[in-house]
Motif scaffolding. Structure first.
Motif, PDB file in Angstrom:
ATOM      1  N   VAL A   6       0.857  -1.184   0.000  1.00 57.20           N
ATOM      2  CA  VAL A   6       0.000   0.000   0.000  1.00 57.20           C
ATOM      3  C   VAL A   6       0.894   1.235   0.000  1.00 57.20           C
ATOM      4  O   VAL A   6       1.770   1.359   0.857  1.00 57.20           O
ATOM      5  N   ALA A   7       0.680   2.131  -0.952  1.00 53.99           N
ATOM      6  CA  ALA A   7       1.463   3.375  -0.994  1.00 53.99           C
ATOM      7  C   ALA A   7       0.684   4.456  -0.257  1.00 53.99           C
ATOM      8  O   ALA A   7      -0.478   4.717  -0.571  1.00 53.99           O
ATOM      9  N   VAL A   8       1.318   5.037   0.751  1.00 51.60           N
ATOM     10  CA  VAL A   8       0.644   6.092   1.511  1.00 51.60           C
ATOM     11  C   VAL A   8       1.494   7.349   1.548  1.00 51.60           C
ATOM     12  O   VAL A   8       2.719   7.290   1.559  1.00 51.60           O
ATOM     13  N   LEU A  38      -7.215  10.119   2.598  1.00 50.87           N
ATOM     14  CA  LEU A  38      -7.670   9.281   1.485  1.00 50.87           C
ATOM     15  C   LEU A  38      -6.850   8.000   1.369  1.00 50.87           C
ATOM     16  O   LEU A  38      -7.313   7.018   0.791  1.00 50.87           O
ATOM     17  N   ASP A  39      -5.637   7.992   1.936  1.00 51.49           N
ATOM     18  CA  ASP A  39      -4.839   6.764   1.908  1.00 51.49           C
ATOM     19  C   ASP A  39      -5.233   5.803   3.021  1.00 51.49           C
ATOM     20  O   ASP A  39      -4.907   4.618   2.974  1.00 51.49           O
ATOM     21  N   GLU A  40      -5.962   6.302   4.032  1.00 52.83           N
ATOM     22  CA  GLU A  40      -6.491   5.390   5.061  1.00 52.83           C
ATOM     23  C   GLU A  40      -7.432   4.374   4.406  1.00 52.83           C
ATOM     24  O   GLU A  40      -7.513   3.225   4.832  1.00 52.83           O
ATOM     25  N   THR A  61       6.082   4.500   1.928  1.00 53.63           N
ATOM     26  CA  THR A  61       5.932   5.942   1.742  1.00 53.63           C
ATOM     27  C   THR A  61       7.230   6.533   1.237  1.00 53.63           C
ATOM     28  O   THR A  61       8.321   6.030   1.522  1.00 53.63           O
ATOM     29  N   VAL A  62       7.112   7.606   0.454  1.00 50.78           N
ATOM     30  CA  VAL A  62       8.257   8.390   0.009  1.00 50.78           C
ATOM     31  C   VAL A  62       8.066   9.770   0.616  1.00 50.78           C
ATOM     32  O   VAL A  62       7.066  10.433   0.329  1.00 50.78           O
ATOM     33  N   GLY A  63       8.983  10.160   1.488  1.00 47.12           N
ATOM     34  CA  GLY A  63       8.803  11.456   2.127  1.00 47.12           C
ATOM     35  C   GLY A  63       9.874  11.734   3.157  1.00 47.12           C
ATOM     36  O   GLY A  63      10.722  10.879   3.426  1.00 47.12           O
ATOM     37  N   SER A 119      -6.235   9.891  -4.557  1.00 48.31           N
ATOM     38  CA  SER A 119      -5.407  11.060  -4.825  1.00 48.31           C
ATOM     39  C   SER A 119      -4.887  11.566  -3.490  1.00 48.31           C
ATOM     40  O   SER A 119      -5.447  11.253  -2.443  1.00 48.31           O
ATOM     41  N   SER A 120      -3.800  12.309  -3.523  1.00 51.26           N
ATOM     42  CA  SER A 120      -3.282  12.842  -2.276  1.00 51.26           C
ATOM     43  C   SER A 120      -4.117  14.057  -1.909  1.00 51.26           C
ATOM     44  O   SER A 120      -4.732  14.681  -2.771  1.00 51.26           O
ATOM     45  N   THR A 121      -4.153  14.408  -0.625  1.00 49.90           N
ATOM     46  CA  THR A 121      -4.988  15.544  -0.246  1.00 49.90           C
ATOM     47  C   THR A 121      -4.240  16.875  -0.370  1.00 49.90           C
ATOM     48  O   THR A 121      -4.807  17.924  -0.177  1.00 49.90           O
ATOM     49  N   MET A 125      -3.259  15.358  -7.533  1.00 54.18           N
ATOM     50  CA  MET A 125      -3.320  15.156  -8.984  1.00 54.18           C
ATOM     51  C   MET A 125      -4.024  13.845  -9.330  1.00 54.18           C
ATOM     52  O   MET A 125      -4.628  13.718 -10.379  1.00 54.18           O
ATOM     53  N   GLY A 126      -3.880  12.873  -8.452  1.00 52.68           N
ATOM     54  CA  GLY A 126      -4.499  11.580  -8.727  1.00 52.68           C
ATOM     55  C   GLY A 126      -3.847  10.829  -9.871  1.00 52.68           C
ATOM     56  O   GLY A 126      -4.478   9.975 -10.495  1.00 52.68           O
ATOM     57  N   VAL A 127      -2.595  11.134 -10.172  1.00 51.00           N
ATOM     58  CA  VAL A 127      -1.931  10.485 -11.317  1.00 51.00           C
ATOM     59  C   VAL A 127      -0.800   9.560 -10.915  1.00 51.00           C
ATOM     60  O   VAL A 127      -0.357   8.741 -11.727  1.00 51.00           O
TER      61      VAL A 127
HETATM   62  N1  AMP Z   1       5.189  10.421  -1.721  1.00 48.58           N
HETATM   63  C1  AMP Z   1       4.363   9.374  -1.794  1.00 48.58           C
HETATM   64  N2  AMP Z   1       4.628   8.244  -1.080  1.00 48.58           N
HETATM   65  C2  AMP Z   1       3.790   7.174  -1.154  1.00 48.58           C
HETATM   66  N3  AMP Z   1       2.673   7.146  -1.896  1.00 48.58           N
HETATM   67  C3  AMP Z   1       2.360   8.232  -2.623  1.00 48.58           C
HETATM   68  C4  AMP Z   1       3.188   9.401  -2.621  1.00 48.58           C
HETATM   69  N4  AMP Z   1       2.623  10.313  -3.444  1.00 48.58           N
HETATM   70  C5  AMP Z   1       1.490   9.747  -3.928  1.00 48.58           C
HETATM   71  N5  AMP Z   1       1.330   8.488  -3.441  1.00 48.58           N
HETATM   72  C6  AMP Z   1       0.217   7.550  -3.724  1.00 48.58           C
HETATM   73  O1  AMP Z   1      -0.446   7.956  -4.903  1.00 48.58           O
HETATM   74  C7  AMP Z   1      -1.797   8.334  -4.625  1.00 48.58           C
HETATM   75  C8  AMP Z   1      -2.200   9.497  -5.517  1.00 48.58           C
HETATM   76  O2  AMP Z   1      -1.370  10.619  -5.294  1.00 48.58           O
HETATM   77  P1  AMP Z   1      -1.406  11.922  -6.226  1.00 48.58           P
HETATM   78  O3  AMP Z   1      -1.178  11.501  -7.617  1.00 48.58           O
HETATM   79  O4  AMP Z   1      -0.326  12.796  -5.669  1.00 48.58           O
HETATM   80  O5  AMP Z   1      -2.768  12.535  -6.045  1.00 48.58           O
HETATM   81  C9  AMP Z   1      -1.819   8.594  -3.123  1.00 48.58           C
HETATM   82  O6  AMP Z   1      -3.126   8.418  -2.599  1.00 48.58           O
HETATM   83  C10 AMP Z   1      -0.824   7.566  -2.623  1.00 48.58           C
HETATM   84  O7  AMP Z   1      -1.404   6.270  -2.547  1.00 48.58           O
END
Ligand code: AMP
Ligand code: FAD
Lengths: 259, 313
Positions: A6-8, A38-40, A61-63, A119-121, A125-127
């Protein structure tokens, strides 16, 4: 045995005053962060799939340093282990670079199914899910409102604008799930205690064989040129209904030529 | 002039209004070329709104699978035509196509633009509409998904030369098969994201949307709902407004029995005029309004509906 990754994402709290840093990236220091709500839902779906059969959930996670909090929350909910990719060179990465780091980390992990949030909050972008799947060369089904796993086939329901679709994919698959999949659980006391003993691996870019020149703000394919807070709205007229509230509403609409 | 590719959104040849907006925006940047997936005659409206060229792609793969095949085909057209930009409607499908096309073409990607300038620079609304951001692409031909209502479509005749394109689709692109598709029933009201007026109901409706709907109909408006109303099963999810629903930016937004949580604001804060009806004078939604009524929507809305009907005669 389903192995799920699971990517969070660790994001600034959406209910706080979010802003930008001097380099036009999202300010991640001035505002408290948390596991993206939204990742919960993604963690919850993964746990439900494993509970319905057999398997294992790894959260990725990447952060920055604090992003470890997002992993801890997922472990408290019931995930089995965590991977935290943390490297200063990643700061300011765009969706392409983030997806590259995620994809390389996922390649090092054994998996059958990838579950992402819709998508992230913060960036929203949801991409990223689609980009990771594209890089891994596996099918993606995004915005799933229902996920069921049957052997090596994943069935997904997706509520689109013009139709509700059922989609099937076989083999290694990536899904991103919406908040329609069902409320995420709260960590129990037992879960919180158990999480302390769970394994979290810390990886840097060199562990993944990713070149620092492929990520970060300077290598982004897009750039934020400027940002501007929304001008405050001028205070509106507020009336209390004393039996004529509807009439006054209609009068306002007429004065603005909506009627 | 260089081509600007516009991916057409349509259902059985009925072209959605946001596509016409994209054709209008494309003319600022270069010469619009439409990419049309589907058989039969190409809809005349594409040329009427300025498409000089129309790439037509007709293959069952495009409708049998999720976006993989479409993305491969568009990436091929991008490689062959070296466009100045690629414009795609900002829907779930549109964003997924955009992501894949951008990665395949090694082009920067911008999602959810609310405006695009002649040089391909974009305007976005972020953090629940609290900030406006100017962003641009630094690599390749910008791939941009554009929100509905970003401009007013303007008709201008284009040549509309149809060019049939066939692309060999890889097996890898056919991983996600659509096994069933149930079309949604039309509500008979304007499409939510395109409507000039949106009337929304929340938990304060108590589950009965009849006052909200009657008021909406008196104004010819679309009806929307908060997540609390959707989660309670009172209104379908496709009508939800907010972070995990639709973003609307109409001329007029009327929130009824909606408190105004940040996630709800994310979907409506950029509306031009905002009105709220709420029992609680401290509801945060009142911070946003041009006009507000503190009162019970069950009394206020029917009276307003009557008054509007009277005025309309
Ligand atoms: N830095 C990150 N680390 C882990 N998962 C990520 C990260 N950025 C985005 N995701 C995953 O990609 C989804 C969509 O992100 P985004 O495209 O930024 O809206 C998120 O809900 C996460 O599941
Ligand atoms: C990750 C996440 C994503 C979310 N996404 C969305 C989203 O996309 N869209 C969304 O809307 N929400 C979303 N939410 C939920 C959001 O936080 C709020 O819970 C929700 O918007 C509340 O809906 P509401 O205003 O209808 O209900 P409430 O907050 O319960 O407000 C109801 C209001 O109705 C008023 N009221 C009651 N009775 C009457 C009456 N008879 N007449 C007039 N007024 C009355 C009350 O005073 C109150 O202000 C999300 C939350 C999370 C955590």
């Amino acid at each position: 045995m389903t192995k799920i990754v699971v990517a969070v994402k660790y994001v600034p709290d959406a209910t706080a005053n979010r802003s930008f840093s001097s380099d036009n990236t999202v300010d991640r220091a001035g505002v408290d962060g948390l596991l993206s709500e939204l990742d919960e839902y993604a963690v919850e779906q993964a746990l439900q799939i494993v509970e319905a059969g057999e398997g294992e959930v790894t959260v990725l996670t990447v952060g920055p340093d604090d992003a470890g909090d997002a992993i801890r929350k997922a472990l408290q909910m019931g995930a089995d282990s965590g991977v935290h990719v943390n490297d200063d060179a990643i700061h300011g990465s765009d969706a392409f670079a983030t997806s590259l780091v995620l994809a390389e980390a996922i390649k090092k992990l054994d998996y059958d199914l990838l579950v992402f949030g819709m998508s992230s909050t913060d960036a929203g972008m949801g991409v990223v899910p689609t980009l990771v799947a594209e890089r891994l060369g596996i099918p993606a089904v995004t915005y799933a409102s229902e996920v069921t796993v049957d052997g090596d086939t994943v069935k997904i329901r997706r509520d689109g604008d013009t139709a509700a679709q059922t989609i099937e994919a076989t083999g290694k698959v990536l899904v991103s799930v919406t908040d329609q999949t069902g409320e995420a659980r709260y960590p129990s006391f037992k879960g919180i205690m158990a999480a302390k003993k769970k394994d979290v691996q810390e990886w840097t870019l060199s562990d993944l064989g990713v070149d620092a020149a492929a990520v970060g703000l300077d290598n982004a394919w897009t750039k934020v040129d400027s940002f501007e807070p929304r001008p405050p709205r001028t205070a509106g007229e507020i009336v209390t209904d004393e039996g004529d509230g509807g009439t006054k509403l209609a009068e306002f609409l007429a004065s603005k030529k909506f009627v | 002039m260089t081509e600007v590719l516009v991916v057409v959104d349509h259902v059985d040849g009925a072209v959605a209004k946001p596509t016409l907006e994209l054709l209008t925006i494309a003319r600022r940047i270069g010469e619009p070329s439409a990419i049309y997936f589907g058989g039969g005659d190409v809809p005349a409206v594409l040329a009427e709104y300025g498409a000089e060229k129309i790439y037509q792609l007709d293959d069952a793969a495009y409708s049998d699978y999720l976006v993989g095949p479409k993305a491969e085909a568009i990436a091929k057209i991008v490689a062959d035509s070296s466009p100045a930009a690629v414009l795609i409607p900002s829907s779930a499908e549109g964003k997924e196509i955009a992501a894949r096309v951008a990665l395949k073409s090694e082009s920067g990607l911008i999602t959810d633009a609310v405006d695009v300038s002649a040089d391909g620079g974009t305007t976005q609304s972020v953090f629940a509409g609290n900030f406006t951001v100017q962003a641009s692409v630094t690599k390749g031909a910008p791939v941009i998904t554009v929100k509905p209502n970003s401009t007013t479509p303007e008709a201008t005749a284009g040549a509309g030369t149809v060019e049939a394109v066939t692309v060999d689709i890889s097996d890898a692109a056919k991983g996600a098969k659509i096994t069933a598709s149930n079309p949604k029933e039309a509500s008979g009201r304007p499409e939510l994201t395109e409507a000039a007026i949106v009337v929304a109901g929340g938990r304060g409706t108590g589950g009965d949307f009849s006052e909200v709907e009657a008021f909406a109909d008196s104004l010819g408006a679309a009806v929307g709902a908060s997540r609390a109303a959707v989660d309670s099963g009172w209104y379908p999810h496709s009508f939800q407004i907010g972070q995990t629903g639709k973003t609307v930016s109409p001329q007029l937004y009327v929130a009824n029995g909606i408190s105004g949580a940040i996630q709800h604001r994310a979907g409506m804060q950029t509306s031009k005029t905002i009105i709220a009806v709420n029992k609680d004078d401290e509801a945060p939604i009142f911070e946003l309004v041009d006009f507000g009524v503190v009162g019970d929507l069950k009394a206020v809305l029917p009276q307003a509906t009557e008054e509007i009907k009277k005025r309309k005669g």
